[in-house]
Design an enzyme around this catalytic site. Structure first.
Site, PDB file in Angstrom:
ATOM      1  N   ARG A 262     -43.339  68.102  62.413  1.00  0.00           N
ATOM      2  CA  ARG A 262     -42.513  69.363  62.222  1.00  0.00           C
ATOM      3  C   ARG A 262     -43.555  70.430  61.821  1.00  0.00           C
ATOM      4  NH1 ARG A 262     -40.958  69.007  56.239  1.00  0.00           N
ATOM      5  NH2 ARG A 262     -42.378  70.509  56.120  1.00  0.00           N
ATOM      6  N   HIS A 266     -39.727  72.712  56.420  1.00  0.00           N
ATOM      7  CA  HIS A 266     -38.484  72.051  56.387  1.00  0.00           C
ATOM      8  C   HIS A 266     -37.236  73.005  56.585  1.00  0.00           C
ATOM      9  CE1 HIS A 266     -35.839  68.808  55.202  1.00  0.00           C
ATOM     10  NE2 HIS A 266     -35.193  69.697  54.207  1.00  0.00           N
ATOM     11  N   TYR A 275     -48.081  71.996  50.154  1.00  0.00           N
ATOM     12  CA  TYR A 275     -48.356  70.836  50.155  1.00  0.00           C
ATOM     13  C   TYR A 275     -48.968  70.161  51.496  1.00  0.00           C
ATOM     14  CZ  TYR A 275     -43.932  71.139  52.945  1.00  0.00           C
ATOM     15  OH  TYR A 275     -42.924  71.146  53.838  1.00  0.00           O
TER      16      TYR A 275
END
Length: 375
Positions: A262, A266, A275
């Site tokens: 990805r 998200h 993160y």
């Protein structure tokens, strides 16, 4: 024994037909399933991937401009979705999560119908039975149970079609997915479980969820699995064809793990820089699914400049139509919330409809009184 999966790395067990440099590798099991894929077919797959990337970019831009409430990007996952989508027959039924823009595109769903739900204008943008694709599922993994049940129905009806369900790596930690595999294996249902392992379940890395490859998990349920390079559209196409053939010929379910990444957040409410290591992003950018097909076609002698121009024109047309349609959408009537909830009359719903109509009427009466007082 398979080694634990590492972000950005590639292990020997990953099936890959076209590498990031565009080189084609023969594969004894997969090659017979793609004998029809010539340069022309690859060019169409390339165009599909360019088009859905543009839809995705437009979705992000529209959200940033306040035209959508939220958008779940698919950047980096184009090969997995187009490869699988173009392997399906028209009567196969798709049960997606909320990120399968590419599958909806393959099913002929208008781009604005894909996005209207994210604007808050509708529960969904299309009739599932008109496209043989269920509405996007927000509850993580719930669609796998729907797919298993639908596939069991196909088997009991004596049908020859298959069901296929899409989900991410994070969903494999949900009970629904595991329960769906139990039912599918027990009843030998004609269903394909397609996991797009994009390495991140929101902010949790896949290594935290699984100490081994995700494709190892379904074997415990008695379901055979395939683990492919999810950035290789040819490998995804072949794997899905193999799995669908198993389903249609009475050999039960198959699990596909498409290892991809990805590249974006998200959703547009997420900040992956909090993160995710930027170096990891660079590693996967070098494995871009669109660029590798372009390199492969260039090696075959295809005029890639002309192909890029054609693909860009298709993408521009889709994006232009999409933007115009989304901005021009009219807000639904407040009472429309009660439509398409149940297929048959429902007393409780009708009572709620009456109460809500009275509630709305209070605002109308208050507005009239205000206008009368002003006069």
């Amino acid at each position: 024994m398979n080694t634990p999966q590492t972000a950005g790395g590639q292990d020997a067990g990953l099936i890959q037909l076209i590498d990031p440099d565009g080189r084609r590798a023969p594969h004894e099991e997969f090659d017979p399933w793609i004998t029809d894929v010539d340069a022309g077919v690859l060019g169409r797959l390339y165009t599909d991937m360019v088009a859905i990337r543009r839809i995705d970019q437009e979705g992000t831009a529209l959200q940033r401009q306040g035209e959508l409430a939220l958008w779940p990007p698919l950047l980096g996952q184009e090969a997995a979705q187009i490869g699988a989508g173009r392997a399906l027959e028209d009567d196969d039924f798709i049960f997606p999560s909320y990120r399968e823009t590419g599958l909806a595109y393959c099913r002929g769903v208008e781009a604005e119908d894909i996005l209207r739900v994210w604007r808050g204008n509708a529960y969904s943008g299309w009739n599932p039975f008109g496209k043989n694709m269920a509405t996007p599922q927000i509850i993580i993994g719930a669609q796998t149970l729907h797919a298993a049940g639908y596939a069991m129905g196909i088997k009991y009806d004596g049908g020859s079609q298959a069901a296929i369900t899409f989900f991410g790596d994070g969903a494999t930690s949900q009970g629904d997915v595991n329960e769906a595999m139990v039912f599918a294996a027990s009843y030998q249902a004609p269903v394909v479980f397609f996991c797009q392992n994009n390495h991140w379940a929101i902010s949790e890395p896949v290594q935290l969820q699984s100490n081994t490859h995700i494709a190892d998990r379904p074997v415990g349920f008695g379901i055979p699995s395939l683990r492919v390079d999810g950035n290789d559209v040819l490998a995804c196409l072949a794997a899905t064809r193999i799995a669908l053939d198993r389903a249609r010929t009475g050999n039960g379910p198959t699990f596909i793990e498409a290892v991809t990444y990805r590249m974006g957040p998200h959703t547009t409410a997420d900040d992956p820089t909090r993160y995710r290591d930027a170096n990891e992003l660079d590693l996967w950018a070098a494995k871009d699914p669109i660029e590798r097909i372009e390199k492969h076609l260039d090696g075959l002698g295809v005029d890639t400049a002309e192909l890029k121009a054609t693909a860009t024109a298709v993408a521009d047309a889709v994006a232009g139509k999409l933007r115009k349609a989304i901005i021009g959408l009219e807000d639904p009537d407040p009472m429309d919330v009660f439509e398409n909830v149940y297929s048959q009359p429902h007393a409780t719903l009708e009572r709620q409809r009456e109460h809500y109509a009275l509630y709305q009427q209070q605002f109308a009466e208050a507005g009239s009184a205000t206008e009368g007082g002003a006069r």
